[in-house]
Write a protein that holds these residues in place. Structure first.
Motif, PDB file in Angstrom:
ATOM      1  N   LEU A 183       8.615  11.903   3.653  1.00 36.59           N
ATOM      2  CA  LEU A 183       7.658  11.232   4.390  1.00 36.59           C
ATOM      3  C   LEU A 183       7.909  11.361   5.947  1.00 36.59           C
ATOM      4  O   LEU A 183       9.139  11.440   6.357  1.00 36.59           O
ATOM      5  CB  LEU A 183       7.695   9.763   4.278  1.00 36.59           C
ATOM      6  N   THR A 184       6.834  11.835   6.582  1.00 37.52           N
ATOM      7  CA  THR A 184       7.065  12.368   8.136  1.00 37.52           C
ATOM      8  C   THR A 184       5.859  12.001   8.881  1.00 37.52           C
ATOM      9  O   THR A 184       4.917  11.163   8.205  1.00 37.52           O
ATOM     10  CB  THR A 184       7.326  13.882   8.099  1.00 37.52           C
ATOM     11  N   GLN A 185       5.753  12.553   9.871  1.00 34.72           N
ATOM     12  CA  GLN A 185       4.576  12.210  10.979  1.00 34.72           C
ATOM     13  C   GLN A 185       4.512  13.511  11.686  1.00 34.72           C
ATOM     14  O   GLN A 185       5.113  14.159  11.775  1.00 34.72           O
ATOM     15  CB  GLN A 185       4.856  10.943  11.756  1.00 34.72           C
TER      16      GLN A 185
ATOM     17  N   LEU B 210       0.884  -1.269   0.044  1.00 33.37           N
ATOM     18  CA  LEU B 210      -0.073  -0.054   0.036  1.00 33.37           C
ATOM     19  C   LEU B 210       0.955   1.248   0.043  1.00 33.37           C
ATOM     20  O   LEU B 210       0.677   2.119  -0.802  1.00 33.37           O
ATOM     21  CB  LEU B 210      -0.989  -0.139   1.188  1.00 33.37           C
ATOM     22  N   ALA B 211       1.932   1.060   0.758  1.00 34.38           N
ATOM     23  CA  ALA B 211       2.865   2.319   0.980  1.00 34.38           C
ATOM     24  C   ALA B 211       3.537   2.741  -0.456  1.00 34.38           C
ATOM     25  O   ALA B 211       3.650   4.011  -0.875  1.00 34.38           O
ATOM     26  CB  ALA B 211       3.734   2.100   2.025  1.00 34.38           C
ATOM     27  N   ALA B 212       3.867   1.394  -1.098  1.00 34.26           N
ATOM     28  CA  ALA B 212       4.826   1.621  -2.439  1.00 34.26           C
ATOM     29  C   ALA B 212       3.781   2.011  -3.171  1.00 34.26           C
ATOM     30  O   ALA B 212       4.141   3.170  -4.087  1.00 34.26           O
ATOM     31  CB  ALA B 212       5.293   0.362  -2.643  1.00 34.26           C
ATOM     32  N   SER B 213       2.677   1.773  -3.338  1.00 33.56           N
ATOM     33  CA  SER B 213       1.469   2.126  -4.206  1.00 33.56           C
ATOM     34  C   SER B 213       1.399   3.620  -4.135  1.00 33.56           C
ATOM     35  O   SER B 213       0.999   4.481  -4.933  1.00 33.56           O
ATOM     36  CB  SER B 213       0.184   1.380  -4.122  1.00 33.56           C
TER      37      SER B 213
ATOM     38  N   ALA C 197       9.481   1.809   9.128  1.00 35.65           N
ATOM     39  CA  ALA C 197      10.096   0.657   8.517  1.00 35.65           C
ATOM     40  C   ALA C 197       9.489   0.454   7.397  1.00 35.65           C
ATOM     41  O   ALA C 197      10.070   0.272   6.203  1.00 35.65           O
ATOM     42  CB  ALA C 197      10.058  -0.539   9.566  1.00 35.65           C
ATOM     43  N   ILE C 198       8.097   0.510   7.443  1.00 40.10           N
ATOM     44  CA  ILE C 198       7.276   0.416   6.013  1.00 40.10           C
ATOM     45  C   ILE C 198       7.893   1.532   5.095  1.00 40.10           C
ATOM     46  O   ILE C 198       7.894   1.134   3.782  1.00 40.10           O
ATOM     47  CB  ILE C 198       5.942   0.366   6.319  1.00 40.10           C
ATOM     48  N   ALA C 199       8.202   2.339   5.440  1.00 41.04           N
ATOM     49  CA  ALA C 199       8.688   3.653   4.593  1.00 41.04           C
ATOM     50  C   ALA C 199       9.724   3.103   3.884  1.00 41.04           C
ATOM     51  O   ALA C 199      10.028   3.457   2.536  1.00 41.04           O
ATOM     52  CB  ALA C 199       8.707   4.920   5.202  1.00 41.04           C
ATOM     53  N   LEU C 200      10.825   2.642   4.454  1.00 41.61           N
ATOM     54  CA  LEU C 200      11.943   1.991   3.760  1.00 41.61           C
ATOM     55  C   LEU C 200      11.745   1.165   3.085  1.00 41.61           C
ATOM     56  O   LEU C 200      12.366   1.390   1.732  1.00 41.61           O
ATOM     57  CB  LEU C 200      12.996   1.700   5.023  1.00 41.61           C
ATOM     58  N   LEU C 201      10.992   0.208   3.316  1.00 40.72           N
ATOM     59  CA  LEU C 201      10.858  -0.920   2.409  1.00 40.72           C
ATOM     60  C   LEU C 201      10.012  -0.570   1.097  1.00 40.72           C
ATOM     61  O   LEU C 201      10.138  -1.307   0.162  1.00 40.72           O
ATOM     62  CB  LEU C 201      10.038  -1.986   3.417  1.00 40.72           C
TER      63      LEU C 201
END
Ligand code: WTA
Length: 652
Positions: free
Chosen positions: A193-195, A128-131, A155-159
């Protein structure tokens, strides 16, 4: 040669305790004996291509390589022509195998919530994050800045970046806006990408406002994606800023892992050097994958039932290699914790270890020294019975701290892997294989497979065992950084010019008669504060950017807790009066410019700085003064002899 940790080196010289591997541990380890290590090491040095090809075959490749290594010093290409994807190897491979329902990430937020993601769930999130990135216009080869706290989305952002071939540039969440600007602009990032913020010591550390501040000076950024963590109010710029959860809600659930060339860049990570601005080290896909995979497998002896907890932030290389890529490629369960070790009380880590039955615990000597200071009672309330292996990284560990770690945390049962390596090396370089190599407190022990380490003089001549010298690496290794982003000349100058024919680490070391390496600290102007690398030049340029400051010199001095503390010497502009308020203001200024970790511990005003006749600041003298309050070293090259007396007159 000047070393920054001569006092601790003295104590290391007297250290002669040896701790053989625990027999029970060795019995079920991947590598069980010294002989087995010796044979593997010999092969890795004599037949490196065969050795590394075997290791690489344990991963999935979309297309095989045609050549293991192409080496034209200092330019290395590993697994030439091979195609693979790191996110596939960290996630899909395990889902396709037998690990779909195994926890990949167990995350604990500082306020106490726990989230577990199985490999199957991680695959869903990463796709989902990659899309989401693709649909936001991020393409293969684009650079993406990541400025987040320790939560699964990081971690999801890196991957996700790795999945689509975007090059991630993670910027530690403790850095200030100015540091973000430098890193984003140097690498020409297109997205951030941040929060909203993260939790630390009970409070919220806001991240999005710092991004907003930085982006005033970052013309290349088109898109900002914000993960909602704390729910606090943030400003969103229409057309530029989007919520992660809103984009993923409509993103495609399927995103195939891009076929990446082994030498395609995977990430850029900035680190401090001797001079100038931080360097953007570039790591590529294939070699980094194989290097972090194999070191994790053997140095952490990862087994199917391990729960692995590394306390490093993903903002540093340790987090890249040993929170995300190394353990996940091995299909290990990774424990991630968001906050401070002493929140709400100094027993948080021990609580986490018991609660989640952590088996491997990897941390930094500076943290261990803090645990000791907080008192054993915080540790002794917990069983810690699940632990089977401990590790340290970031700086030399003093034998006293090693013994405490061994006794109080390892209960004299767990081997300790003291791992020496660098942002530049990508993975462990000198570290014990815990079932095979006896430990000596304070020594990172012996080289990892394929690592040809040596101690030499400035001229590159071998130094006899037992004597100090410069640590070099003589052969290329798969996870080595390939260059400095946009500045190959600086890469050559910083690492491959100092010592003929070798990679220069910047560290001093001694090898003992058993072939064990004892690290002695940096020999350059890099300071190691709590295991974090800072360049004196960075702090100095932050100081001189203040209107009151004419000139500044920064040195490291030994510190019991942090390893090194930062001492700043400042000369003021003509019209400015030296006051205590100004001192405090300048310390705060540095924290604002770079981040709290760079705030000088002490700051002195001086009328002049000691310089050589050619105008070079004599840091050696300042270091001595900051450490002992005196200067006894050679001052014959000083341009103005009265400087030292003047410096001494300045009170702290
Ligand atoms: C130091 C962190 C002694 C060293 C992985 C190196 C160590 C610098 C150790 C790299 C260790 C790291 N023993 N010194 N086990 N581990 N260092 O790039 O001075 O943040 O050059 O990488 O930390 O810091 P970096």
């Amino acid at each position: 040669m000047s070393t920054v940790s001569e006092t601790s080196f003295d104590s290391l010289l007297r250290e002669n305790r040896v701790f053989p591997p625990n027999a029970e541990f060795a019995a079920r380890a991947h590598i069980k004996t010294r002989e087995q290590y010796d044979a593997m090491y010999r092969r890795s040095i004599e037949q490196p291509e065969e050795f590394w090809a075997d290791a690489a075959r344990e991963l999935d490749w979309f297309e095989p390589w045609t050549k293991v290594l192409e080496w034209e010093q200092p330019w290395a290409k590993w697994f030439v022509g091979g195609k693979l994807n790191l996110s596939h190897n960290c996630v899909d491979r395990h889902v396709q195998g037998s690990r779909a329902q195994k926890p990949a990430i167990i995350w604990e937020g500082e306020p106490g919530e726990v989230r577990t993601l199985t490999f199957a769930e991680l695959l869903t999130e990463v796709q989902l994050a990659a899309s989401m990135l693709k649909e936001a216009g991020v393409q293969k080869g684009d650079r993406v800045a990541i400025y987040m706290g320790m939560c699964p989305e990081l971690a999801i952002a890196l991957l996700a970046c790795a999945r689509i071939g975007a090059v991630h540039n993670v910027i530690f969440g403790g850095f200030a806006a100015h540091a973000l600007v430098d890193r984003i602009n140097d690498s020409g990032c297109v997205a951030v990408l941040t929060q909203d913020g993260g939790y630390r010591r009970g409070g919220e550390v806001k991240l999005k406002p710092i991004v907003d501040e930085a982006l005033k000076s970052c013309p290349t950024i088109r898109t900002v994606i914000v993960h909602r963590r704390t729910g606090s109010e943030v400003a969103m710029t229409p057309g530029r800023d989007f919520w992660w959860h809103e984009l993923t809600a409509k993103a495609s659930p399927n995103c195939l892992a891009e076929s990446m060339d082994a030498e395609d860049p995977l990430f850029i990570l900035y680190t401090s050097g001797t001079t100038g601005k931080p360097k953007g080290l570039v790591h590529t896909t294939g070699g980094y994958a194989v290097g972090t995979y194999l070191t994790s497998k053997y140095v952490f002896d990862l087994q199917e039932d391990d729960v692995y907890f590394c306390t490093a932030d993903i903002g540093w290389i340790t987090g890249h290699s040993y929170v995300v890529y190394g353990p996940l490629q091995n299909g290990a369960t990774v424990l991630m914790y968001e906050g401070a070790p002493n929140w709400p009380e100094p027993d948080r880590f021990w609580q986490i270890i018991d609660r989640h039955k952590v088996t491997i615990f990897y941390t930094a000597p500076t943290a261990i020294r803090a645990f000791i200071k907080w008192g054993d009672e915080w540790v002794r309330k917990y069983s810690l019975a699940s632990l089977r292996l401990l590790g340290t990284v970031g700086e030399p560990i003093n034998p006293e701290a090693w013994m405490w770690f061994h006794r109080e945390i390892g209960h004299e049962r767990c081997p300790i892997a003291d791992t020496w390596w660098q942002t530049e090396t990508g993975g462990h370089m000198i570290a014990p294989i815990p079932g095979a190599i006896a430990a000596k407190p304070g020594s990172a022990t012996v080289p990892f497979f394929g690592v040809d380490a040596a101690v030499v003089t400035k001229e590159g001549e071998p130094v006899p065992d037992g004597h100090g010298g410069l640590l070099i690496i003589r052969k290329p290794w798969p996870s080595m950084a390939r260059t400095i982003y946009g500045n190959p000349e600086r890469y050559v100058a910083a690492y491959w010019s100092e010592i003929p024919g070798a990679y220069f680490t910047g560290d001093g070391a001694r090898r003992d008669a058993d072939g064990y390496f004892w690290l002695m600290g940096r020999v350059d102007d890099v300071i190691n504060v709590s295991g974090h690398r800072l360049g004196t030049a960075e702090i100095e340029s932050a100081l001189v950017a203040h209107p009151a400051v004419a000139e500044a010199a920064v040195v490291g001095r030994p510190d019991d807790l942090k390893g090194q503390a930062i001492s700043a010497f400042v000369t003021l502009e003509e019209h400015v009066t030296a006051t205590d308020d100004l001192k405090q203001e300048l310390r705060k200024w540095v924290a604002k410019e770079i981040g709290a970790l760079a705030r000088p511990d002490d700051l002195r005003f001086t009328q002049t700085l000691p310089k050589t006749r050619s105008g070079k600041i004599m840091r050696r003298l300042l270091r001595e003064l900051a450490t002992t309050g005196e200067v006894k070293g050679d001052t014959t090259t000083l341009e103005d002899f009265t400087v030292i007396a003047k410096l001494r007159e300045q009170d702290e």
